[in-house]
Design a protein around this motif. Structure first.
Motif, PDB file in Angstrom:
ATOM      1  N   ALA A  55      74.772 -54.027  38.807  1.00 42.80           N
ATOM      2  CA  ALA A  55      73.871 -55.172  38.854  1.00 42.80           C
ATOM      3  C   ALA A  55      72.450 -54.607  38.911  1.00 42.80           C
ATOM      4  O   ALA A  55      72.255 -53.473  39.330  1.00 42.80           O
ATOM      5  CB  ALA A  55      74.160 -56.010  40.088  1.00 42.80           C
ATOM      6  N   ILE A  56      71.477 -55.407  38.496  1.00 40.08           N
ATOM      7  CA  ILE A  56      70.085 -54.962  38.547  1.00 40.08           C
ATOM      8  C   ILE A  56      69.313 -55.873  39.486  1.00 40.08           C
ATOM      9  O   ILE A  56      69.416 -57.090  39.402  1.00 40.08           O
ATOM     10  CB  ILE A  56      69.424 -55.004  37.159  1.00 40.08           C
ATOM     11  N   ALA A  57      68.563 -55.263  40.374  1.00 42.39           N
ATOM     12  CA  ALA A  57      67.707 -56.015  41.292  1.00 42.39           C
ATOM     13  C   ALA A  57      66.259 -55.633  41.027  1.00 42.39           C
ATOM     14  O   ALA A  57      65.936 -54.459  40.932  1.00 42.39           O
ATOM     15  CB  ALA A  57      68.079 -55.703  42.735  1.00 42.39           C
ATOM     16  N   ASP A  58      65.409 -56.649  40.892  1.00 41.23           N
ATOM     17  CA  ASP A  58      63.973 -56.424  40.788  1.00 41.23           C
ATOM     18  C   ASP A  58      63.418 -56.497  42.204  1.00 41.23           C
ATOM     19  O   ASP A  58      63.581 -57.521  42.881  1.00 41.23           O
ATOM     20  CB  ASP A  58      63.313 -57.474  39.897  1.00 41.23           C
ATOM     21  N   VAL A  59      62.803 -55.422  42.639  1.00 40.63           N
ATOM     22  CA  VAL A  59      62.301 -55.332  44.009  1.00 40.63           C
ATOM     23  C   VAL A  59      60.793 -55.111  43.960  1.00 40.63           C
ATOM     24  O   VAL A  59      60.318 -54.201  43.292  1.00 40.63           O
ATOM     25  CB  VAL A  59      62.972 -54.160  44.771  1.00 40.63           C
ATOM     26  N   THR A  60      60.055 -55.961  44.672  1.00 40.95           N
ATOM     27  CA  THR A  60      58.607 -55.811  44.769  1.00 40.95           C
ATOM     28  C   THR A  60      58.282 -55.409  46.198  1.00 40.95           C
ATOM     29  O   THR A  60      58.724 -56.062  47.149  1.00 40.95           O
ATOM     30  CB  THR A  60      57.899 -57.133  44.416  1.00 40.95           C
ATOM     31  N   VAL A  61      57.536 -54.324  46.340  1.00 41.42           N
ATOM     32  CA  VAL A  61      57.175 -53.792  47.654  1.00 41.42           C
ATOM     33  C   VAL A  61      55.667 -53.580  47.725  1.00 41.42           C
ATOM     34  O   VAL A  61      55.012 -53.430  46.703  1.00 41.42           O
ATOM     35  CB  VAL A  61      57.910 -52.461  47.955  1.00 41.42           C
ATOM     36  N   ILE A  98      51.320 -58.271  48.440  1.00 37.56           N
ATOM     37  CA  ILE A  98      52.322 -58.922  49.296  1.00 37.56           C
ATOM     38  C   ILE A  98      52.178 -58.465  50.744  1.00 37.56           C
ATOM     39  O   ILE A  98      52.889 -58.931  51.612  1.00 37.56           O
ATOM     40  CB  ILE A  98      53.769 -58.723  48.792  1.00 37.56           C
ATOM     41  N   ILE A  99      51.282 -57.559  51.008  1.00 38.33           N
ATOM     42  CA  ILE A  99      50.884 -57.041  52.315  1.00 38.33           C
ATOM     43  C   ILE A  99      51.964 -56.191  52.974  1.00 38.33           C
ATOM     44  O   ILE A  99      51.720 -55.086  53.404  1.00 38.33           O
ATOM     45  CB  ILE A  99      50.417 -58.157  53.271  1.00 38.33           C
ATOM     46  N   GLY A 100      53.165 -56.675  53.071  1.00 34.10           N
ATOM     47  CA  GLY A 100      54.270 -55.951  53.690  1.00 34.10           C
ATOM     48  C   GLY A 100      55.574 -56.639  53.357  1.00 34.10           C
ATOM     49  O   GLY A 100      55.597 -57.684  52.706  1.00 34.10           O
ATOM     50  N   GLY A 101      56.678 -56.064  53.785  1.00 35.05           N
ATOM     51  CA  GLY A 101      57.975 -56.640  53.466  1.00 35.05           C
ATOM     52  C   GLY A 101      58.350 -56.355  52.027  1.00 35.05           C
ATOM     53  O   GLY A 101      57.839 -55.427  51.404  1.00 35.05           O
ATOM     54  N   LEU A 102      59.253 -57.190  51.498  1.00 33.66           N
ATOM     55  CA  LEU A 102      59.639 -57.020  50.105  1.00 33.66           C
ATOM     56  C   LEU A 102      60.169 -58.315  49.525  1.00 33.66           C
ATOM     57  O   LEU A 102      60.515 -59.241  50.252  1.00 33.66           O
ATOM     58  CB  LEU A 102      60.667 -55.901  49.944  1.00 33.66           C
ATOM     59  N   VAL A 103      60.197 -58.356  48.197  1.00 35.43           N
ATOM     60  CA  VAL A 103      60.755 -59.478  47.455  1.00 35.43           C
ATOM     61  C   VAL A 103      61.859 -58.896  46.588  1.00 35.43           C
ATOM     62  O   VAL A 103      61.630 -57.958  45.832  1.00 35.43           O
ATOM     63  CB  VAL A 103      59.690 -60.164  46.571  1.00 35.43           C
ATOM     64  N   VAL A 104      63.066 -59.457  46.727  1.00 36.04           N
ATOM     65  CA  VAL A 104      64.209 -58.965  45.962  1.00 36.04           C
ATOM     66  C   VAL A 104      64.730 -60.091  45.092  1.00 36.04           C
ATOM     67  O   VAL A 104      65.010 -61.191  45.581  1.00 36.04           O
ATOM     68  CB  VAL A 104      65.349 -58.476  46.896  1.00 36.04           C
ATOM     69  N   LYS A 105      64.856 -59.822  43.786  1.00 33.98           N
ATOM     70  CA  LYS A 105      65.440 -60.783  42.859  1.00 33.98           C
ATOM     71  C   LYS A 105      66.673 -60.130  42.255  1.00 33.98           C
ATOM     72  O   LYS A 105      66.588 -59.071  41.634  1.00 33.98           O
ATOM     73  CB  LYS A 105      64.450 -61.156  41.770  1.00 33.98           C
ATOM     74  N   THR A 140      72.606 -50.021  49.375  1.00 33.69           N
ATOM     75  CA  THR A 140      73.845 -50.231  50.128  1.00 33.69           C
ATOM     76  C   THR A 140      73.975 -51.694  50.552  1.00 33.69           C
ATOM     77  O   THR A 140      75.047 -52.297  50.423  1.00 33.69           O
ATOM     78  CB  THR A 140      73.891 -49.313  51.365  1.00 33.69           C
ATOM     79  N   ALA A 141      72.883 -52.272  51.043  1.00 32.25           N
ATOM     80  CA  ALA A 141      72.910 -53.676  51.462  1.00 32.25           C
ATOM     81  C   ALA A 141      73.202 -54.595  50.280  1.00 32.25           C
ATOM     82  O   ALA A 141      74.000 -55.529  50.391  1.00 32.25           O
ATOM     83  CB  ALA A 141      71.582 -54.046  52.113  1.00 32.25           C
ATOM     84  N   LEU A 142      72.564 -54.316  49.140  1.00 33.98           N
ATOM     85  CA  LEU A 142      72.789 -55.153  47.960  1.00 33.98           C
ATOM     86  C   LEU A 142      74.204 -54.964  47.400  1.00 33.98           C
ATOM     87  O   LEU A 142      74.808 -55.913  46.907  1.00 33.98           O
ATOM     88  CB  LEU A 142      71.735 -54.853  46.889  1.00 33.98           C
ATOM     89  N   MET A 176      66.894 -65.006  44.877  1.00 32.51           N
ATOM     90  CA  MET A 176      65.667 -64.312  45.244  1.00 32.51           C
ATOM     91  C   MET A 176      65.465 -64.432  46.752  1.00 32.51           C
ATOM     92  O   MET A 176      65.639 -65.503  47.325  1.00 32.51           O
ATOM     93  CB  MET A 176      64.461 -64.916  44.526  1.00 32.51           C
ATOM     94  N   VAL A 177      65.125 -63.319  47.368  1.00 32.01           N
ATOM     95  CA  VAL A 177      64.817 -63.292  48.794  1.00 32.01           C
ATOM     96  C   VAL A 177      63.393 -62.778  48.922  1.00 32.01           C
ATOM     97  O   VAL A 177      63.085 -61.668  48.486  1.00 32.01           O
ATOM     98  CB  VAL A 177      65.793 -62.373  49.569  1.00 32.01           C
ATOM     99  N   ASP A 178      62.535 -63.613  49.501  1.00 35.16           N
ATOM    100  CA  ASP A 178      61.129 -63.240  49.673  1.00 35.16           C
ATOM    101  C   ASP A 178      60.853 -63.065  51.162  1.00 35.16           C
ATOM    102  O   ASP A 178      60.706 -64.031  51.896  1.00 35.16           O
ATOM    103  CB  ASP A 178      60.223 -64.315  49.083  1.00 35.16           C
ATOM    104  N   SER A 179      60.815 -61.821  51.599  1.00 37.10           N
ATOM    105  CA  SER A 179      60.506 -61.540  53.008  1.00 37.10           C
ATOM    106  C   SER A 179      59.141 -60.868  53.118  1.00 37.10           C
ATOM    107  O   SER A 179      58.894 -60.090  54.035  1.00 37.10           O
ATOM    108  CB  SER A 179      61.588 -60.653  53.627  1.00 37.10           C
TER     109      SER A 179
END
Length: 186
Positions: A114-120, A154-161, A134-136, A166-169
């Protein structure tokens, strides 16, 4: 193969599909992917390289000469280097990021990943990347390939699609939520 995957379409999809089929036939998918990943990292880290790739001001000849020097210095050769030269000769180097993204998608599908787009906000350590994978994997049941993008806004945290989820933390989103809640309360 490109027609089956909606994320692999248009000019970038056609180039990525051609590259993938060539790499698969030559049994060098991993080597080509590693070279393209290295080029993509260089592109993200260098404003000058980004300008060379995206600007229509540079002639195909000057782009070709500059690209040759970049590829030599990075140690990128073989199919990936030839492919980047073809993109340059065809005046499609501006689409290289989309082509690389589409190629990664084809490779992941081929490998059953699977492919996840991660913004950090800042670069993740290898340990954190492994923990995220591992979590994904525990969520999807598949190995997960990551497309990591840096976005300091995004200052901190991450966005995972991942697929349609999509999880925006990100800290930016949390701060905006607090700001909105305060406006409603006030």
């Amino acid at each position: 193969m490109a027609a089956e995957d909606p994320s692999v379409s248009g000019v970038s999809g056609r180039y990525a599909t051609a590259l993938f089929e060539l790499a698969r036939d030559e049994r060098s998918i991993d080597a080509v992917k590693a070279d393209l990943d290295r080029f993509d990292t260089m592109l993200a880290d260098s404003a000058d390289l980004k300008r060379l790739v995206r600007s229509p001001v540079f002639s195909a000849d000057s782009q070709s000469k500059a690209l040759a020097a970049v590829l030599d210095r990075a140690g990128i050769s073989g199919i990936a280097a030839n492919f980047l030269r073809v993109l340059t000769a065809n005046r499609r180097l501006f689409a290289v990021s989309d082509v690389i993204r589409a190629f990664r998608s084809l490779v992941a599908k081929f490998k059953g990943e699977a492919i996840a787009d991660v913004t950090v906000a800042e670069t993740l350590s290898d340990r954190n990347l492994d923990a995220l994978k591992t979590a994904l994997k525990s969520v999807t049941g598949k190995d997960v390939a990551l497309n990591v993008k840096l976005d300091p806004s995004i200052i901190g945290g991450l966005v995972v699609k991942l697929g349609s989820r999509m999880v925006d933390s990100s800290l930016r989103t949390k701060l905006n939520s607090i700001k909105h809640a305060m406006k409603e309360a006030g």
